[in-house]
Design an enzyme around this catalytic site. Structure first.
Site, PDB file in Angstrom:
ATOM      1  N   SER A 180      -2.912   8.790  53.124  1.00  0.00           N
ATOM      2  CA  SER A 180      -2.126   9.873  53.024  1.00  0.00           C
ATOM      3  C   SER A 180      -0.587   9.765  52.691  1.00  0.00           C
ATOM      4  CB  SER A 180      -2.312  10.708  54.507  1.00  0.00           C
ATOM      5  OG  SER A 180      -3.622  10.960  54.764  1.00  0.00           O
ATOM      6  N   HIS A 232       3.153  10.332  56.030  1.00  0.00           N
ATOM      7  CA  HIS A 232       3.380  11.258  54.969  1.00  0.00           C
ATOM      8  C   HIS A 232       4.680  11.365  54.530  1.00  0.00           C
ATOM      9  CE1 HIS A 232      -0.274  13.640  57.009  1.00  0.00           C
ATOM     10  NE2 HIS A 232      -0.441  12.416  56.862  1.00  0.00           N
TER      11      HIS A 232
END
Length: 323
Positions: A180, A232
């Site tokens: 991610s 992230h």
């Protein structure tokens, strides 16, 4: 994701809308690359997950929490009980053995390679499918436009940047796996590419509002429990800066005028593009240097930012953030 070997969260497939020509720019003179790197990365991640499940061997090793293996007909490839891993995957012990991000092992056991290896691991089948679909929708168009070298560099360095930030702020409380951070890096590079090449795009306002909306949704999902939002954010910031460094386009019309005498040839890039390139490169180098020094000295990022833990998880009456 945090604890229990759960992954780094998810990058919404809605980001596919931000593919090539997102801002309304299409040039007949643009070179188009055949995308092979992104499909190769997807195949590699799937292969690694198969190896994870082979090593995990739920029927043989069982579960510390008890309960039967899920999809037992898969035998050695069956999943851990749902209460241990709801994402349909291996145990956290298996993930740790195969290279999950673990602050203690990175800092005290000199296993810095985990900052990269964790990008290729996934906590479960659900985690893998969501991330690979996102990579397919986002990465293919970017690779077609900018080639495998630049997109590959953004993907790997963003994943690394996400891992560094995750280790700085989560420290030894959790393990973390997933692509991610690298996916958020691609989203960040799309935003900086739009800003870097602002003058050659049409539909600028609509493009940037849509892209910011997609990014905001993905970041908001990251504040839920079991998602590593620090990965992230770290990946996004790295990709955002790399986009200024690697994705600059020549100003409109430059290629068509390349055969004109030198005196009539306009500069390839506008002055603001050179400024952004230098500023982004300096920030990138300084950021990586400071972060790595802090990490390997065992510093806790939360010591200098007492509210930063809310970026990773916001506690509510329905869930806690320390489980």
């Amino acid at each position: 994701m945090e604890g229990g070997g759960e992954g780094k969260g998810r990058a919404a497939p809605a980001a596919a809308a931000a593919g090539g020509g997102f801002g309304g720019y299409e040039s007949a003179g643009d070179r188009k690359w055949w995308p092979w790197l992104v499909p190769t990365v997807i195949v590699a991640c799937v292969a690694v997950f198969v190896v994870e499940m082979w090593v995990n061997d739920c029927p043989r090793h069982g579960s510390a929490l008890g309960g039967g293996c899920v999809a037992g007909f898969l035998r050695r490839f069956s999943f851990q009980p749902l209460r241990e891993n709801p994402l349909l995957g291996p145990s956290s012990t298996t993930l740790g053995k195969m290279g999950a991000l673990d602050w203690n092992k990175v800092v005290h056991q000199h296993q810095g390679w985990r900052l990269i290896s964790c990008i290729w691991l996934h906590a479960g089948l659900i985690h893998l499918v969501v991330n690979m679909l996102s990579l397919l929708f986002i990465g293919i168009r970017l690779e077609q436009q900018f080639g495998f070298v630049r997109i590959g560099a953004i993907y790997l360095l963003s994943g690394f940047g996400g891992s560094v930030m995750s280790a700085l702020f989560l420290r030894n409380n959790y393990i973390s796996v997933g692509a991610s951070g690298a996916l958020f890096g691609l989203l960040g590079s799309m935003l900086s590419e739009l800003l870097m090449n602002w003058t050659i795009y049409s539909n600028k306002v609509a493009a940037i509002i849509t892209l910011l909306f997609i990014i905001a949704i993905n970041v908001a999902i990251g504040i839920l429990p079991h998602a590593d939002n620090f990965a992230h954010i770290g990946g996004f910031l790295t990709g955002f800066l790399l986009g200024f460094v690697l994705l600059a386009r020549p100003q409109f019309g430059w290629l068509e005028r390349s055969e004109l005498p030198h005196t009539n040839q306009p500069p390839k890039y506008k002055p603001y593009q050179y400024v952004l390139w230098v500023v982004a490169l300096v920030l990138l180098l300084v950021g990586f240097t400071l972060s790595l020094v802090m990490l390997f000295k065992g510093k806790n990022g939360n010591d200098g930012c007492h509210w930063c833990h809310y970026l990773n998880c916001v506690p509510t009456s329905r869930w806690k953030c320390d489980t």
